[in-house]
Scaffold this motif. Structure first.
Motif, PDB file in Angstrom:
ATOM      1  N   MET A   1      19.185  71.727  24.432  1.00 33.34           N
ATOM      2  CA  MET A   1      20.156  70.643  24.613  1.00 33.34           C
ATOM      3  C   MET A   1      20.127  70.093  26.035  1.00 33.34           C
ATOM      4  SD  MET A   1      23.771  71.032  22.736  1.00 33.34           S
ATOM      5  CE  MET A   1      23.880  72.803  22.873  1.00 33.34           C
ATOM      6  N   THR A   2      19.886  71.016  26.991  1.00 31.13           N
ATOM      7  CA  THR A   2      19.950  70.559  28.371  1.00 31.13           C
ATOM      8  C   THR A   2      18.616  69.990  28.846  1.00 31.13           C
ATOM      9  OG1 THR A   2      19.600  72.859  28.939  1.00 31.13           O
ATOM     10  CG2 THR A   2      21.829  72.013  29.207  1.00 31.13           C
ATOM     11  N   ALA A   3      17.559  70.217  28.067  1.00 32.99           N
ATOM     12  CA  ALA A   3      16.226  69.827  28.517  1.00 32.99           C
ATOM     13  C   ALA A   3      16.132  68.320  28.775  1.00 32.99           C
ATOM     14  CB  ALA A   3      15.173  70.242  27.505  1.00 32.99           C
ATOM     15  N   ARG A   4      16.530  67.531  27.777  1.00 28.64           N
ATOM     16  CA  ARG A   4      16.474  66.087  28.021  1.00 28.64           C
ATOM     17  C   ARG A   4      17.806  65.469  27.629  1.00 28.64           C
ATOM     18  NH1 ARG A   4      14.700  64.025  22.886  1.00 28.64           N
ATOM     19  NH2 ARG A   4      14.538  65.815  21.493  1.00 28.64           N
ATOM     20  N   ARG A   5      18.244  64.555  28.430  1.00 31.16           N
ATOM     21  CA  ARG A   5      19.523  63.911  28.161  1.00 31.16           C
ATOM     22  C   ARG A   5      19.290  62.419  28.043  1.00 31.16           C
ATOM     23  NH1 ARG A   5      24.115  66.940  31.583  1.00 31.16           N
ATOM     24  NH2 ARG A   5      23.860  68.938  30.569  1.00 31.16           N
ATOM     25  N   PRO A   6      19.025  61.965  26.829  1.00 32.13           N
ATOM     26  CA  PRO A   6      18.643  60.568  26.684  1.00 32.13           C
ATOM     27  C   PRO A   6      19.753  59.627  27.130  1.00 32.13           C
ATOM     28  CG  PRO A   6      18.978  61.612  24.540  1.00 32.13           C
ATOM     29  CD  PRO A   6      19.123  62.676  25.565  1.00 32.13           C
ATOM     30  N   LEU A   7      19.335  58.593  27.851  1.00 28.49           N
ATOM     31  CA  LEU A   7      20.290  57.626  28.380  1.00 28.49           C
ATOM     32  C   LEU A   7      20.968  56.844  27.271  1.00 28.49           C
ATOM     33  CD1 LEU A   7      21.376  56.370  31.033  1.00 28.49           C
ATOM     34  CD2 LEU A   7      19.590  54.642  30.797  1.00 28.49           C
ATOM     35  N   TRP A   8      20.223  56.589  26.179  1.00 24.60           N
ATOM     36  CA  TRP A   8      20.811  55.750  25.134  1.00 24.60           C
ATOM     37  C   TRP A   8      22.059  56.384  24.543  1.00 24.60           C
ATOM     38  CZ3 TRP A   8      21.417  57.356  20.102  1.00 24.60           C
ATOM     39  CH2 TRP A   8      20.660  58.452  19.672  1.00 24.60           C
ATOM     40  N   LYS A   9      22.100  57.714  24.554  1.00 18.38           N
ATOM     41  CA  LYS A   9      23.284  58.380  24.013  1.00 18.38           C
ATOM     42  C   LYS A   9      24.495  58.110  24.894  1.00 18.38           C
ATOM     43  CE  LYS A   9      21.622  61.926  21.029  1.00 18.38           C
ATOM     44  NZ  LYS A   9      21.569  63.354  20.734  1.00 18.38           N
ATOM     45  N   THR A  10      24.281  58.168  26.198  1.00 18.88           N
ATOM     46  CA  THR A  10      25.387  57.874  27.105  1.00 18.88           C
ATOM     47  C   THR A  10      25.879  56.446  26.890  1.00 18.88           C
ATOM     48  OG1 THR A  10      24.443  59.393  28.701  1.00 18.88           O
ATOM     49  CG2 THR A  10      26.102  57.865  29.510  1.00 18.88           C
ATOM     50  N   VAL A  11      24.913  55.525  26.775  1.00 15.33           N
ATOM     51  CA  VAL A  11      25.289  54.125  26.567  1.00 15.33           C
ATOM     52  C   VAL A  11      26.074  53.979  25.271  1.00 15.33           C
ATOM     53  CG1 VAL A  11      24.411  51.786  26.173  1.00 15.33           C
ATOM     54  CG2 VAL A  11      23.332  53.259  27.870  1.00 15.33           C
ATOM     55  N   LEU A  12      25.575  54.577  24.199  1.00 14.29           N
ATOM     56  CA  LEU A  12      26.274  54.510  22.911  1.00 14.29           C
ATOM     57  C   LEU A  12      27.664  55.145  23.031  1.00 14.29           C
ATOM     58  CD1 LEU A  12      26.210  53.854  19.889  1.00 14.29           C
ATOM     59  CD2 LEU A  12      25.173  56.089  19.491  1.00 14.29           C
ATOM     60  N   GLY A  13      27.732  56.280  23.726  1.00 12.29           N
ATOM     61  CA  GLY A  13      29.003  56.958  23.920  1.00 12.29           C
ATOM     62  C   GLY A  13      30.016  56.077  24.623  1.00 12.29           C
ATOM     63  N   VAL A  14      29.557  55.390  25.669  1.00  7.99           N
ATOM     64  CA  VAL A  14      30.460  54.504  26.419  1.00  7.99           C
ATOM     65  C   VAL A  14      30.937  53.366  25.519  1.00  7.99           C
ATOM     66  CG1 VAL A  14      30.595  52.859  28.317  1.00  7.99           C
ATOM     67  CG2 VAL A  14      29.509  55.083  28.667  1.00  7.99           C
TER      68      VAL A  14
ATOM     69  N   ALA B 132      31.994  64.103  16.345  1.00  5.50           N
ATOM     70  CA  ALA B 132      31.867  65.496  16.791  1.00  5.50           C
ATOM     71  C   ALA B 132      30.398  65.881  16.899  1.00  5.50           C
ATOM     72  CB  ALA B 132      32.598  66.423  15.827  1.00  5.50           C
ATOM     73  N   VAL B 133      29.594  65.495  15.892  1.00  7.05           N
ATOM     74  CA  VAL B 133      28.159  65.795  15.928  1.00  7.05           C
ATOM     75  C   VAL B 133      27.505  65.075  17.098  1.00  7.05           C
ATOM     76  CG1 VAL B 133      25.974  65.475  14.704  1.00  7.05           C
ATOM     77  CG2 VAL B 133      28.001  66.251  13.456  1.00  7.05           C
ATOM     78  N   PHE B 134      27.902  63.829  17.280  1.00  7.08           N
ATOM     79  CA  PHE B 134      27.356  63.030  18.377  1.00  7.08           C
ATOM     80  C   PHE B 134      27.681  63.661  19.728  1.00  7.08           C
ATOM     81  CE2 PHE B 134      28.128  59.399  21.333  1.00  7.08           C
ATOM     82  CZ  PHE B 134      26.803  59.040  21.521  1.00  7.08           C
ATOM     83  N   PHE B 135      28.941  64.052  19.927  1.00  6.76           N
ATOM     84  CA  PHE B 135      29.348  64.619  21.212  1.00  6.76           C
ATOM     85  C   PHE B 135      28.755  66.005  21.435  1.00  6.76           C
ATOM     86  CE2 PHE B 135      32.858  61.466  21.280  1.00  6.76           C
ATOM     87  CZ  PHE B 135      32.556  60.922  22.510  1.00  6.76           C
ATOM     88  N   ARG B 136      28.496  66.711  20.347  1.00  4.59           N
ATOM     89  CA  ARG B 136      27.934  68.041  20.511  1.00  4.59           C
ATOM     90  C   ARG B 136      26.534  67.999  21.089  1.00  4.59           C
ATOM     91  NH1 ARG B 136      27.326  73.610  18.171  1.00  4.59           N
ATOM     92  NH2 ARG B 136      25.097  73.877  18.425  1.00  4.59           N
ATOM     93  N   SER B 137      25.827  66.908  20.836  1.00  3.34           N
ATOM     94  CA  SER B 137      24.439  66.853  21.306  1.00  3.34           C
ATOM     95  C   SER B 137      24.381  66.853  22.826  1.00  3.34           C
ATOM     96  CB  SER B 137      23.740  65.623  20.723  1.00  3.34           C
ATOM     97  OG  SER B 137      24.301  64.461  21.265  1.00  3.34           O
ATOM     98  N   GLY B 138      25.516  66.647  23.503  1.00  3.30           N
ATOM     99  CA  GLY B 138      25.548  66.834  24.944  1.00  3.30           C
ATOM    100  C   GLY B 138      24.731  65.817  25.704  1.00  3.30           C
ATOM    101  N   PHE B 139      25.396  64.895  26.367  1.00  2.00           N
ATOM    102  CA  PHE B 139      24.670  63.939  27.195  1.00  2.00           C
ATOM    103  C   PHE B 139      25.526  63.704  28.425  1.00  2.00           C
ATOM    104  CE2 PHE B 139      26.995  62.042  23.693  1.00  2.00           C
ATOM    105  CZ  PHE B 139      27.893  61.194  24.342  1.00  2.00           C
ATOM    106  N   ARG B 140      25.002  62.968  29.357  1.00  2.00           N
ATOM    107  CA  ARG B 140      25.732  62.645  30.565  1.00  2.00           C
ATOM    108  C   ARG B 140      27.076  62.028  30.202  1.00  2.00           C
ATOM    109  NH1 ARG B 140      24.304  61.798  35.847  1.00  2.00           N
ATOM    110  NH2 ARG B 140      22.130  62.334  36.122  1.00  2.00           N
ATOM    111  N   LEU B 141      28.142  62.462  30.806  1.00  3.76           N
ATOM    112  CA  LEU B 141      29.495  61.929  30.584  1.00  3.76           C
ATOM    113  C   LEU B 141      30.113  62.358  29.256  1.00  3.76           C
ATOM    114  CD1 LEU B 141      29.371  58.182  31.765  1.00  3.76           C
ATOM    115  CD2 LEU B 141      30.424  60.104  32.935  1.00  3.76           C
ATOM    116  N   SER B 142      29.380  63.168  28.450  1.00  5.73           N
ATOM    117  CA  SER B 142      29.912  63.401  27.101  1.00  5.73           C
ATOM    118  C   SER B 142      31.291  64.058  27.122  1.00  5.73           C
ATOM    119  CB  SER B 142      28.934  64.215  26.251  1.00  5.73           C
ATOM    120  OG  SER B 142      28.767  65.489  26.794  1.00  5.73           O
TER     121      SER B 142
END
Lengths: 272, 334
Positions: A1-14, B132-142
């Motif tokens: 999980m910590t190996a790669r942190r794709p930027l698109w996920k952060t963007v989607l999250g925001v 929940a599944v999306f946030f579990r994948s762990g990303f910057r700011l999650s």
């Protein structure tokens, strides 16, 4: 999980968070909009010329309501703690007879709809002359928090190491002293969690306030907003300003105490 | 909850606290059992236990049992305002219940309650699970973003409900303005019988997403990461992983979440009352709203039918409540 942190996920999250919080943004936006711009088409997406008229109105008219809500909130916290903490101790550590049944009743109590409780309380308060009193409202609001509080205290206290209690007994402490000087201090995070939710629920309560306290001299802020909407459909900026102010304590409490809440629910307190 | 409570409780309301209340409780009974076998007869410690529990016992009798009993009493008498003051209401048995069942509001309220509850929890659950599944994948700011998702849940319901009212306002609402930009016609969200129930359901889904997210996220935390690692070694993609690992392993938590959601959604009054007062007509009237309106919503309080509706609602909530307890017990056993 910590190996790669794709930027698109952060963007989607925001983006998702922004969508989810849009109503909250809109609440603040409208509260700052000039009355003359409220009905403009299209609506103003950003309060370029913010007005604080709404907020002035809040502090001019709603201060007593805010005070009442604070009083009800704190009253509810005290009542809940006084009832729930000793009960949790009895259930978790003193092996109360019939504890299982009591636990079960508390779970069932949480399922009773508030509107039904409100009617029952109305009938009872009507005969006792407790309608439209702050005390009556505190008691009614506490019915939301007490079962939750007892269950939370019980769950936490049954995790307290028995050695701690035996040590107290060896030192000659009775049940009361053990409760007061050992169990309560160790359970302070649970107490904080219970207090937090007791306060929030009492602060946000609308059903009991609108049924048991609607003609009171002291109405809580939720009812203040509701009456405001009824009388004043043109000044949504003032209504929304009141709503923003009513949301502040809830937000502050959870931001400040979030760490304690998480800690209270999960971690054992023996370490500190 | 709704804080609920959730919770929560709750809160909502409101409801997380509500969720916590549903998930923590049964644990304490376990250590109590063996100790009870050791002490027999009313010992000194048993008196202490009763002493510490006494405030709660008194509280439950005076502030739970008595109001509920008064509520039953209301429902089997014919209480008018005058009878209320004078205390001489006529005993009518189950007449109020018969009246409620034969009322023209009954079928509407039933259908609305089912639709409101069912659609709310399905969408809350689906959105909460996806997030929940999306946030579990762990990303910057999650973790920050996940915390921000809780905001709708901690706002007082009157605040969220009035915000939604203004957003859905026919003439000046932002929703119609955006739809208008795409060339759609104005929709009278809250004032048309076709969309009133839909509108309150949408607001209620929004309110319930944080609760579902919190509970399901904590459920996901309990699935060991190795399971996923093993399956990705076997070449399973994310979609496959979701259906063959996440979904089955999350089943117990999901059931509890859905049932709690159901119990809490049945009770909802605030949101609907503030947005539409159950109208227009009966278009968004659920059982809870019906009960509230009869007792407190009009200038003419009609407590007896309101209490009858309320008691029917209690029965429905209890059925699902017992189902929930049963499920929880079975999970603890396994």
């Amino acid at each position: 999980m910590t190996a790669r942190r794709p930027l698109w996920k952060t963007v989607l999250g925001v983006v998702l968070t922004a969508l989810m919080l849009f109503p909250v943004y809109w609440l603040v936006n409208v509260s700052l909009t000039q009355t003359s711009d409220l009905r403009s088409d299209p609506p103003h997406w950003f309060p370029w010329e913010p007005t604080f008229e709404g907020y002035q109105a809040v502090f001019g008219q709603q201060l007593p309501a805010l005070g009442t809500s604070l009083l009800v909130g704190f009253g509810c916290v005290v009542l809940t703690l006084v009832i729930a903490a000793p009960a949790g101790y009895a259930l978790a550590l003193l092996n109360l007879r019939g504890g299982r049944t009591l636990n079960f009743l508390l779970l069932v109590a949480q399922m009773v709809p508030a509107v039904v409780m409100a009617m029952g309380f109305y009938a009872v308060y009507n005969s006792l002359g407790l309608l439209n009193t702050v005390g009556g409202l505190i008691v009614a609001d506490s019915t939301i928090a007490v079962p939750f509080g007892v269950l939370l205290f019980t769950a936490f206290m049954s995790g307290i190491p028995r050695e701690l209690l035996q040590a107290a007994r060896v030192d000659g402490a009775g049940a009361w002293r053990t409760f007061w000087s050992v169990v309560l201090p160790v359970s302070r995070n649970s107490a904080l969690t219970v207090s937090l939710f007791a306060f929030l629920w009492a602060w946000s309560d609308f059903i009991f306030a609108s049924t048991l306290n609607r003609n009171g001299d002291l109405v809580p802020i939720t009812l203040g907003i509701y009456n405001y909407i009824g009388n004043n459909t043109t000044q949504w900026n003032a209504i929304m300003a009141t709503a923003v102010v009513a949301s502040v304590p809830a937000a502050v409490l959870l931001v400040v105490a979030q760490r304690h809440v998480a800690a209270g629910v999960t971690a054992g307190a023996v370490k500190d | 909850m709704t804080s609920t409570p959730a919770t929560v409780g709750t809160r909502g309301t409101h409801p997380g606290p509500r969720g916590a209340a549903g998930t923590v409780p049964a644990a304490p009974a376990a250590p109590a059992a063996p100790a009870r076998r050791r002490h027999r007869g009313p010992s000194a410690s048993q008196w202490a236990a009763v002493g510490f529990a006494a405030p709660l016992l008194v509280y439950l009798v005076v502030f739970y049992a008595y109001p509920l009993w008064r509520n039953i009493d209301l429902s089997v008498h014919d209480y008018t305002i005058r009878a209320f003051v004078q205390g001489n209401a006529e005993f009518v048995g189950f007449e109020n219940y018969a009246e409620v069942f034969s009322s023209s509001t009954f079928p509407t309220a039933l259908v609305n309650t089912v639709l409101f509850t069912f659609v709310s929890i399905v969408f809350q659950f689906a959105a909460g699970l996806a997030l929940a599944v999306f946030f579990r994948s762990g990303f910057r700011l999650s973790s920050t973003l996940r915390a921000m998702f809780l905001v709708p849940w901690l706002l007082p319901l009157i605040v969220s409900a009035s915000t939604w009212s203004w957003m859905l306002n026919s003439d000046n609402g932002i929703v119609n303005s955006v739809l208008g930009a795409f060339g759609l016609e104005q929709i009278n969200w809250l004032t048309s019988p076709d969309t009133a129930l839909l509108s309150v359901t949408i607001a209620n889904i929004w309110l319930g997403i944080p609760f579902n997210l919190v509970i399901l996220y904590s459920g996901l935390q309990n699935i060991p990461g190795e399971v996923y690692e093993a399956s990705s070694l076997d070449g399973a993609g994310p979609w496959r992983q979701f259906w063959s690992i996440t979904f089955p392993l999350l089943r117990p938590v999901s059931l509890i979440t859905l049932l709690l959601g159901l119990i809490y959604t049945l009770k909802v009054v605030d949101v609907i009352w503030i947005m539409t007062t159950g109208g227009p007509g009966d278009a968004s009237t659920t059982f809870a709203i019906w009960s509230y309106r009869e007792a407190f919503g009009t200038g003419q309080p009609d407590f007896s039918p309101a209490a009858a509706v309320g008691n029917i609602l209690i029965l429905i909530a209890l059925v699902f409540g017992f189902l929930h307890l049963q499920l929880q017990r079975r999970q603890e056993a396994s």
